[in-house]
Write a protein that holds these residues in place. Structure first.
Motif, short mmCIF file in Angstrom:
data_model
loop_
_atom_site.label_atom_id
_atom_site.label_comp_id
_atom_site.label_asym_id
_atom_site.label_seq_id
_atom_site.Cartn_x
_atom_site.Cartn_y
_atom_site.Cartn_z
N PRO A 176 -11.11 -41.66 7.21
CA PRO A 176 -10.97 -41.09 8.56
C PRO A 176 -12.17 -41.38 9.45
O PRO A 176 -12.00 -41.66 10.64
CB PRO A 176 -10.80 -39.59 8.30
N GLU A 177 -13.37 -41.31 8.88
CA GLU A 177 -14.56 -41.56 9.70
C GLU A 177 -14.61 -43.01 10.18
O GLU A 177 -15.15 -43.29 11.26
CB GLU A 177 -15.84 -41.21 8.94
N ASP A 178 -14.06 -43.92 9.40
CA ASP A 178 -14.03 -45.32 9.83
C ASP A 178 -12.98 -45.52 10.93
O ASP A 178 -13.15 -46.37 11.81
CB ASP A 178 -13.73 -46.23 8.65
N ALA A 179 -11.88 -44.78 10.87
CA ALA A 179 -10.90 -44.84 11.94
C ALA A 179 -11.50 -44.37 13.25
O ALA A 179 -11.30 -44.99 14.32
CB ALA A 179 -9.68 -44.00 11.58
N THR A 180 -12.27 -43.29 13.20
CA THR A 180 -12.94 -42.78 14.39
C THR A 180 -13.97 -43.78 14.89
O THR A 180 -14.09 -44.02 16.10
CB THR A 180 -13.61 -41.44 14.08
N ALA A 181 -14.72 -44.37 13.96
CA ALA A 181 -15.74 -45.35 14.34
C ALA A 181 -15.10 -46.56 15.00
O ALA A 181 -15.64 -47.11 15.98
CB ALA A 181 -16.54 -45.77 13.11
N LEU A 182 -13.96 -47.00 14.48
CA LEU A 182 -13.25 -48.14 15.05
C LEU A 182 -12.83 -47.85 16.49
O LEU A 182 -13.01 -48.69 17.40
CB LEU A 182 -12.04 -48.47 14.20
N GLU A 183 -12.30 -46.68 16.72
CA GLU A 183 -11.89 -46.30 18.08
C GLU A 183 -13.08 -46.19 19.01
O GLU A 183 -13.05 -46.64 20.16
CB GLU A 183 -11.12 -44.98 18.03
N GLU A 190 -27.62 -58.48 19.96
CA GLU A 190 -28.67 -58.55 18.95
C GLU A 190 -28.50 -57.46 17.89
O GLU A 190 -28.68 -57.72 16.69
CB GLU A 190 -30.03 -58.42 19.62
N ALA A 191 -28.15 -56.26 18.33
CA ALA A 191 -27.98 -55.16 17.38
C ALA A 191 -26.79 -55.41 16.47
O ALA A 191 -26.82 -55.06 15.28
CB ALA A 191 -27.82 -53.85 18.14
N GLU A 192 -25.73 -56.00 17.00
CA GLU A 192 -24.57 -56.33 16.17
C GLU A 192 -24.93 -57.34 15.08
O GLU A 192 -24.51 -57.22 13.93
CB GLU A 192 -23.44 -56.90 17.03
N GLU A 193 -25.69 -58.35 15.45
CA GLU A 193 -26.08 -59.37 14.48
C GLU A 193 -26.89 -58.76 13.33
O GLU A 193 -26.75 -59.17 12.18
CB GLU A 193 -26.90 -60.46 15.16
N LEU A 213 -17.68 -48.63 7.85
CA LEU A 213 -17.83 -49.06 9.23
C LEU A 213 -18.63 -48.02 10.02
O LEU A 213 -19.45 -48.38 10.87
CB LEU A 213 -16.47 -49.27 9.87
N ALA A 214 -18.41 -46.75 9.73
CA ALA A 214 -19.13 -45.70 10.44
C ALA A 214 -20.64 -45.85 10.23
O ALA A 214 -21.43 -45.72 11.17
CB ALA A 214 -18.65 -44.33 9.96
N ALA A 215 -21.05 -46.13 8.99
CA ALA A 215 -22.48 -46.29 8.71
C ALA A 215 -23.04 -47.54 9.38
O ALA A 215 -24.16 -47.53 9.91
CB ALA A 215 -22.70 -46.35 7.20
N LEU A 216 -22.27 -48.62 9.36
CA LEU A 216 -22.73 -49.85 10.00
C LEU A 216 -22.91 -49.67 11.50
O LEU A 216 -23.91 -50.13 12.08
CB LEU A 216 -21.72 -50.97 9.73
N LEU A 217 -21.98 -48.99 12.13
CA LEU A 217 -22.08 -48.77 13.57
C LEU A 217 -23.22 -47.80 13.89
O LEU A 217 -23.89 -47.95 14.92
CB LEU A 217 -20.76 -48.25 14.12
N ALA A 218 -23.44 -46.82 13.03
CA ALA A 218 -24.56 -45.91 13.24
C ALA A 218 -25.88 -46.68 13.20
O ALA A 218 -26.79 -46.43 14.00
CB ALA A 218 -24.55 -44.80 12.18
#
Length: 277
Positions: A10-17, A68-71, A148-153
């Motif tokens: 669920p947290e990855d679904a939220t992160a994706l949105e 840059e942050a994405e890379e 994904l949530a951790a990666l985006l954080a």
């Protein structure tokens, strides 16, 4: 298939949105600034130059640090997946192209050249985000071994750290007597033709028609356009309906900065002159 079905948690679904919404805001603000530049090129070279500087500042402040942050925070995990490796390498190449276009825009010798660079930048960035939103982010979200949530954080932390470093550097330079503000100094006076005080006439004011802009980008596009409107001038907004929620957001975002005058109230279009005090 829904985003919740694609995500492994669920947290990855939220992160994706959340990531998709952030991309929409970036793309919308870029589109609004580019639209204002394209309009100004045919009307006022001086205004076009000021809008160009603001567009470059936006890229330096938001678009390029985002890449840059994405890379550093997001791409390594996707690059480790065989099915995404070549795509990620191509996306990194697109980041280099985006940076080159910003440099070209920064050094553009003519307003027409700046407009061409800006439009190319917009097209490439929107295509780039489509690949991230449509392939990379969903792939990471549905992989159980990846958060994904951790990666985006981590990506957002890197962005915040970069902003803090730039802010501290700017403060030091300001103390030495250098003005490091990204946006040009705005002069007060005039009303952009909103009243009869002798400001710019409506015919000279740029017009932003958002009726064909995707709904997800519409508000961000208007915000980007408004950020490109110098103080003492105005723009004309054309919307498919009475944009009362948008006007409320503008006031909340910039209290007392903008005035609104309705020029047309439907039924096919609502035209509003928005003046920057």
């Amino acid at each position: 298939m829904s985003v919740l079905t694609l995500a492994s948690a669920p947290e990855d679904a939220t992160a994706l949105e959340t990531a998709s919404m952030h991309h929409a805001r970036l793309a919308g603000e870029l589109a609004g600034r580019v639209r204002m530049l394209l309009t100004a090129v045919d009307r006022d070279g001086g205004a076009a130059e000021e809008i160009r500087r603001g567009l470059v500042a936006f890229c330096d402040r938001a678009l390029l640090p985002h890449a840059e942050a994405e890379e550093a925070g997001l791409y390594p995990a996707a690059h480790g997946m065989p099915e995404a490796r070549l795509l990620v390498e191509s996306l990194i190449g697109e980041h280099r192209c985006l940076a080159a276009l910003v440099d070209s825009l920064r050094a553009a010798p003519t307003p027409a050249g700046a407009a061409a660079d800006a439009r190319a930048l917009q097209v490439l960035f929107e295509e780039h985000l489509a690949k991230e939103n449509g392939i990379v982010l969903p792939l990471l979200a549905m992989t159980p071994e990846v958060s994904l949530a951790a990666l985006l954080a981590d990506t957002h932390r890197r962005l915040a750290d970069d902003a803090s470093v730039k802010s501290a550097r700017g403060n030091r330079n300001t103390e030495k007597g250098h003005d490091m503000r990204e946006e040009p100094v705005e002069e007060s006076g005039g009303c952009g033709g909103v009243c009869a005080c002798g400001g710019a006439e409506e015919a000279a004011e740029p017009e932003l028609d958002v009726r064909e802009v995707p709904h997800a980008l519409r508000h961000a596009t208007v915000f980007g356009a408004l950020d490109a409107v110098p103080a003492g001038t105005a723009m004309v907004l054309v919307a498919p309906h009475d944009p009362l929620p948008l006007l409320a957001q503008i006031e909340q975002r910039s209290p007392g900065i903008f005035s609104v005058e309705y020029l047309e109230r439907g039924p096919e279009a609502w035209r509003l002159r928005i003046g920057h005090h």
